[in-house]
Design an enzyme around this catalytic site. Structure first.
Site, PDB file in Angstrom:
ATOM      1  N   GLY A  11      -1.442  -7.907  -6.874  1.00  0.00           N
ATOM      2  CA  GLY A  11      -1.802  -6.580  -6.349  1.00  0.00           C
ATOM      3  C   GLY A  11      -2.172  -5.641  -7.485  1.00  0.00           C
ATOM      4  NE  ARG A  74      -1.608 -10.143  -2.746  1.00  0.00           N
ATOM      5  CZ  ARG A  74      -0.810  -9.309  -3.408  1.00  0.00           C
ATOM      6  NH1 ARG A  74      -0.167  -9.719  -4.476  1.00  0.00           N
ATOM      7  NH2 ARG A  74      -0.673  -8.060  -3.008  1.00  0.00           N
ATOM      8  N   GLY A 104       2.337  -9.219 -11.483  1.00  0.00           N
ATOM      9  CA  GLY A 104       3.732  -9.289 -11.038  1.00  0.00           C
ATOM     10  C   GLY A 104       4.373 -10.614 -11.418  1.00  0.00           C
ATOM     11  N   GLY A 106       4.866 -13.413  -9.816  1.00  0.00           N
ATOM     12  CA  GLY A 106       4.120 -14.620  -9.439  1.00  0.00           C
ATOM     13  C   GLY A 106       3.020 -14.907 -10.454  1.00  0.00           C
ATOM     14  CG  ASP A 152       6.152  -4.040  -5.218  1.00  0.00           C
ATOM     15  OD1 ASP A 152       5.645  -3.083  -4.621  1.00  0.00           O
ATOM     16  OD2 ASP A 152       5.805  -5.221  -5.025  1.00  0.00           O
ATOM     17  CD  GLN A 297       3.474   3.374  -0.144  1.00  0.00           C
ATOM     18  OE1 GLN A 297       4.629   3.244  -0.475  1.00  0.00           O
ATOM     19  NE2 GLN A 297       2.946   2.699   0.860  1.00  0.00           N
TER      20      GLN A 297
HETATM   21  O1  F6P Z   1       3.237  -5.919  -4.725  1.00  0.00           O
HETATM   22  C1  F6P Z   1       2.538  -4.766  -4.433  1.00  0.00           C
HETATM   23  C2  F6P Z   1       2.393  -4.553  -2.945  1.00  0.00           C
HETATM   24  O2  F6P Z   1       1.694  -3.358  -2.724  1.00  0.00           O
HETATM   25  C3  F6P Z   1       3.695  -4.573  -2.154  1.00  0.00           C
HETATM   26  O3  F6P Z   1       4.402  -3.367  -2.243  1.00  0.00           O
HETATM   27  C4  F6P Z   1       3.192  -4.906  -0.764  1.00  0.00           C
HETATM   28  O4  F6P Z   1       4.171  -5.563  -0.029  1.00  0.00           O
HETATM   29  C5  F6P Z   1       2.020  -5.811  -1.028  1.00  0.00           C
HETATM   30  O5  F6P Z   1       1.632  -5.611  -2.376  1.00  0.00           O
HETATM   31  C6  F6P Z   1       0.842  -5.608  -0.123  1.00  0.00           C
HETATM   32  O6  F6P Z   1      -0.093  -6.577  -0.433  1.00  0.00           O
HETATM   33  P1  F6P Z   1      -1.596  -6.561   0.112  1.00  0.00           P
HETATM   34  O7  F6P Z   1      -2.316  -5.452  -0.586  1.00  0.00           O
HETATM   35  O8  F6P Z   1      -2.109  -7.887  -0.252  1.00  0.00           O
HETATM   36  O9  F6P Z   1      -1.520  -6.303   1.577  1.00  0.00           O
END
Ligand code: F6P
Length: 377
Positions: A11, A74, A104, A106, A152, A297
């Site tokens: 992310g 990802r 992150g 991962g 996070d 956010q």
């Molecule tokens: O890890 C960052 C984050 O924004 C988390 O807070 C959230 O659960 C996730 O990524 C959302 O992922 P995506 O943008 O793939 O929906």
């Protein structure tokens, strides 16, 4: 000349551009060649136009840009050995033997697996005739350095991840905005915030906005929490025996409850914003709305702290590359008590995974202890 590549993965997080800028410019300042790998591990697997030489002016103005300008993904392919084999080939062909990954846990785990497999991957590529013996011999080791980029703030061994304080700032602003409308209508709001399985954003948002109640994954509420939440929301004074419930009577016109997206109860059942809203409506007759903050956010410009953190850590990452030796495990650049530090990457990942494991086993005290050993109930 040493060739150092930087990539962002997982992310996006505010401050990632500042990190890329710092790695590029510090590499150049140290007499190295800088490269960016676009679209995270996907770009590494694809090679070609995704691996780009970077010059000083290529990152001009990046401090104040949100998201990540070199893209992120990802990537499923890189979780498989065949994907990593292609990634290794593209690095060797580009002459790159140092990789700074900003992402992150991962993404950083993927990087460390890549490093541990490196000699085997090169041997296989040589056998397949994809690279020559000569090419193979000049790339004996792969240097990996991790920068933790995530809103996070869920990585162990560091006090802050790049992006967390920007996200928190955004949540704070949003709750301030909600406060105004909640006050006007004398309403309650249930605000859902991100954080995956980590409650840092929710907890800090609760502290910084004076929320009435907060739900976190690491510290689920006691059984029958519904009653307790209603009691707290109704009561202005912390000691209800001296003061009867006087929420509205005391002129309190707004209620804010913050729910982490990963919030659970003691039986690991998710606590959803909808369920909390229903309690507030049914038990307290509060006119209640839900606001899911979502990706606002994560986007937007980085706050000053994240720009500084990313810049200092990017600089440190290049130093770590230049000082690395094969016997030193891959470092992760951290911040501890206001000092930029290096920590063994895989120890940090292991501790981060241990928190998730504790939660899965309902060992909430253990999870809190790992998050903050000095935490007291
Ligand atoms: O890890 C960052 C984050 O924004 C988390 O807070 C959230 O659960 C996730 O990524 C959302 O992922 P995506 O943008 O793939 O929906």
């Amino acid at each position: 000349k040493k060739r150092i590549a930087v990539m962002t993965s997982g992310g996006d997080a505010p401050g990632m551009n500042a990190a890329v800028r710092a790695v590029v410019r510090m590499s150049i300042a140290q007499g190295c060649e800088a490269y960016a790998i676009y679209e995270g591990y996907e770009g590494l697997v694809q090679g070609g136009k995704f691996i780009k030489r970077m010059h000083w002016e290529d990152v001009r103005g990046w401090l104040s840009e949100g998201g990540t300008l070199i893209g992120t993904a990802r990537c499923k392919a890189f979780t498989e050995r065949t994907g990593r084999l292609r990634g290794a080939k593209h690095l060797v062909l580009a002459g790159i033997d140092a990789l700074v990954v900003c992402g992150g846990d991962g993404s950083l785990t993927g990087a460390d697996i890549f490093r541990s497999e490196w000699p085997g991957l090169l041997a296989e590529l040589t056998k397949l005739g994809e690279i020559s013996e000569d090419q193979c011999s000049s790339f004996k080791t792969l240097n990996i350095v991790g920068l933790v980029g995530s809103i996070d703030n869920d990585m162990s061994s560091t006090d802050a991840t790049i992006g967390a304080y920007s996200s928190l700032t955004r949540i704070c602003q949003a709750v301030d905005f909600i406060d105004a409308t909640a006050y006007s209508h004398s309403r309650a709001f249930v605000v859902e915030v991100m954080g995956r399985h980590c409650g840092w954003l929710a907890l800090m948002a609760g502290l910084s906005t004076g929320a009435d109640f907060v739900f976190l994954p690491e510290k689920p509420p006691q059984d029958k929490w519904e009653k307790e939440m209603c009691r707290i929301i109704k009561t202005v004074d912390p000691n209800p025996s001296t003061h009867p419930p006087i929420h509205r009577a005391a002129g309190k016109r707004k209620t804010i409850v913050i729910v982490a997206e990963g919030a659970i109860d003691r039986e690991l059942k998710p606590i959803t914003a909808t369920y909390v809203r229903d309690i507030l409506v049914d038990e307290l007759r509060l006119d209640t709305r839900i606001t899911t903050l979502g990706h606002v956010q994560r986007g937007g410009t980085a706050c000053a702290f994240d720009r500084i953190l990313a810049t200092l850590q990017g600089e440190e990452a290049v130093k770590a590359v230049l000082e690395s030796t094969p016997d030193i495990p891959s470092p992760m650049i951290a911040i501890n008590e206001n000092k930029i530090t290096r920590k063994p990457l895989m120890d940090a990942v292991r501790l981060t995974k241990a928190v998730a494991e504790c939660i899965k086993n309902k060992d909430f005290a253990g999870a809190m202890d790992l998050r903050d050993p000095e935490f007291e109930e």
